[in-house]
Design an enzyme around this catalytic site. Structure first.
Site, mmCIF file in Angstrom:
data_model
loop_
_atom_site.group_PDB
_atom_site.id
_atom_site.type_symbol
_atom_site.label_atom_id
_atom_site.label_comp_id
_atom_site.label_asym_id
_atom_site.label_seq_id
_atom_site.Cartn_x
_atom_site.Cartn_y
_atom_site.Cartn_z
ATOM 1 N N GLN A 75 34.905 -29.406 -24.775
ATOM 2 C CA GLN A 75 36.019 -28.539 -25.091
ATOM 3 C C GLN A 75 36.417 -28.009 -23.706
ATOM 4 O O GLN A 75 35.694 -27.212 -23.114
ATOM 5 C CB GLN A 75 35.518 -27.440 -26.028
ATOM 6 C CG GLN A 75 36.579 -26.577 -26.655
ATOM 7 C CD GLN A 75 37.481 -25.856 -25.679
ATOM 8 O OE1 GLN A 75 38.665 -26.200 -25.540
ATOM 9 N NE2 GLN A 75 36.954 -24.877 -24.976
ATOM 10 N N TYR A 140 34.377 -20.831 -21.513
ATOM 11 C CA TYR A 140 34.322 -22.208 -21.012
ATOM 12 C C TYR A 140 33.419 -22.282 -19.770
ATOM 13 O O TYR A 140 32.518 -23.127 -19.695
ATOM 14 C CB TYR A 140 35.743 -22.691 -20.689
ATOM 15 C CG TYR A 140 35.791 -23.997 -19.934
ATOM 16 C CD1 TYR A 140 35.390 -25.193 -20.524
ATOM 17 C CD2 TYR A 140 36.238 -24.039 -18.608
ATOM 18 C CE1 TYR A 140 35.434 -26.392 -19.824
ATOM 19 C CE2 TYR A 140 36.289 -25.228 -17.905
ATOM 20 C CZ TYR A 140 35.880 -26.399 -18.511
ATOM 21 O OH TYR A 140 35.920 -27.581 -17.803
ATOM 22 N N ASN A 169 40.346 -28.798 -9.294
ATOM 23 C CA ASN A 169 41.461 -29.019 -10.227
ATOM 24 C C ASN A 169 41.844 -30.495 -10.183
ATOM 25 O O ASN A 169 42.456 -30.945 -9.217
ATOM 26 C CB ASN A 169 42.672 -28.169 -9.835
ATOM 27 C CG ASN A 169 42.467 -26.714 -10.185
ATOM 28 O OD1 ASN A 169 41.569 -26.061 -9.650
ATOM 29 N ND2 ASN A 169 43.267 -26.208 -11.090
#
Ligand code: NAD
Length: 305
Positions: A75, A140, A169
């Site tokens: 997730q 998270y 990223n």
């Protein structure tokens, strides 16, 4: 090599699958297709549609008996983790533990894990080292950090070899305009539809943007190197959002309209991950400069119908 890639139908996982097949590996994908897409999968990859939390996933691994497991299924949406912490923990913690159990039972030699810079929370030391303190500010980040601890203890108790990779990223073709680190995908989608690019704050905030195929290459480097280590998969340099916009303008060959809006509460100002340990111990370094990676990503978006 016989490999399983969990989350192999996702953005990063599917590029890793391509790279592994390019290296001659037999590749199996374990994915429940919740955010993944069957259409992304390499024709030679074998898809096992299952949830990493289910006992069925363990039985699948026992049937395959891979030597390496790349654990990317997760997730991966920060906002969703805040709205649904139980679901996030179930997938990212319990799901990881289930995969560790499966690896033990199936005799897997190495567990390679996709972690994140979100484990550092608001820490803005420049650049961040893997030894810097971790203090997640989202569920998270916390669930990924907890999974890291399970992996290390799993080695201590059961001897399962591992490498933990904390990505910066990640961007590149195939990324959708949601989830973690998706600013470039958001810009690409908007450009495709000739829309204004929204920028939170003054656009001078920086991120460590790493191209997806470089992330795949780091995973492959970890098959043979980096045993029991934790590494950054990053460029080690900072790029501002305004710089990304300028590059996109250059690629497009025409002015791009932007709209500055209020900075997003809780967003960190700068993020940059030191990759010197990774280059030294995994014999890996990022090969795709931002200008090239943006061009490849832009072209792939423009080709999409
Ligand atoms: P993604 O959402 O595209 O891929 C995740 C994949 O996992 C999808 O194919 C999804 O269907 C699958 N999946 C999700 N839950 C599952 C479950 N319960 N059982 C089986 N499969 C399941 O995300 P991504 O951007 O490709 O991220 C891959 C990994 O890299 C994740 O672990 C993420 O946390 C990590 N990561 C991503 C970034 C980034 O910038 N994209 C940065 C740091 C870390």
């Amino acid at each position: 090599m016989k490999a399983v890639v969990t989350g192999g139908a996702g953005f990063i996982g599917s590029r890793l699958v391509d790279a592994l097949i390019g290296h001659g590996a037999e590749v199996h994908v374990l994915d429940n297709l919740s955010t993944g897409n069957r259409g992304r999968l390499h024709a030679q990859a074998v898809l096992h549609q299952a949830d990493i939390r289910d006992p069925e996933a363990k039985a699948i691994l026992a049937g395959i008996q891979p030597d390496t497991l790349f654990h990317l299924a997760a997730q991966a949406d920060v906002q969703r983790s805040i709205q649904e912490p139980g679901c996030d923990a179930g997938i990212n913690i319990a799901g990881t533990v289930n995969m560790l159990d499966a690896c033990r039972e199936s005799g897997v030699r190495k567990f390679i894990f996709a972690s994140t810079s979100a484990v550092y929370g608001k820490l803005e030391r420049m650049p961040l080292a893997v030894t810097d303190p971790v203090q997640p500010i989202s569920y998270y980040g916390l669930s990924k950090l907890t999974a890291e601890h399970y992996i290390r203890l799993y080695h201590a108790f059961y001897g399962l070899n591992y490498t933990i990779l904390r990505y910066g990223n990640v961007y590149g073709p195939g990324q959708t305009a949601k989830g973690e680190g998706g600013v470039i995908a958001i810009f690409m989608e908007r450009l495709k539809n000739n829309l204004t690019l929204p920028i939170n704050g003054d656009g001078e905030q920086t991120r460590d943007f790493v191209y997806v195929d470089d992330v795949a290459a780091a995973n492959i480097a970890a098959v043979k190197l980096g045993d029991r280590g934790t590494y950054h998969v990053s460029t080690g340099s900072r790029t501002s959002i305004n710089h990304v916009v300028r590059e996109l303008q250059r690629i497009r060959g025409e002015a791009v309209t932007v709209q500055y809006r209020d900075a997003k509460e809780g967003d960190i100002r700068d993020s940059c991950l030191d990759n010197r340990l990774t280059t030294a111990e995994l014999a890996w370094q990022p090969a795709v400069p931002l200008e090239e990676g943006l061009l490849l990503t832009y072209k792939s978006w423009q080709q999409q119908t």
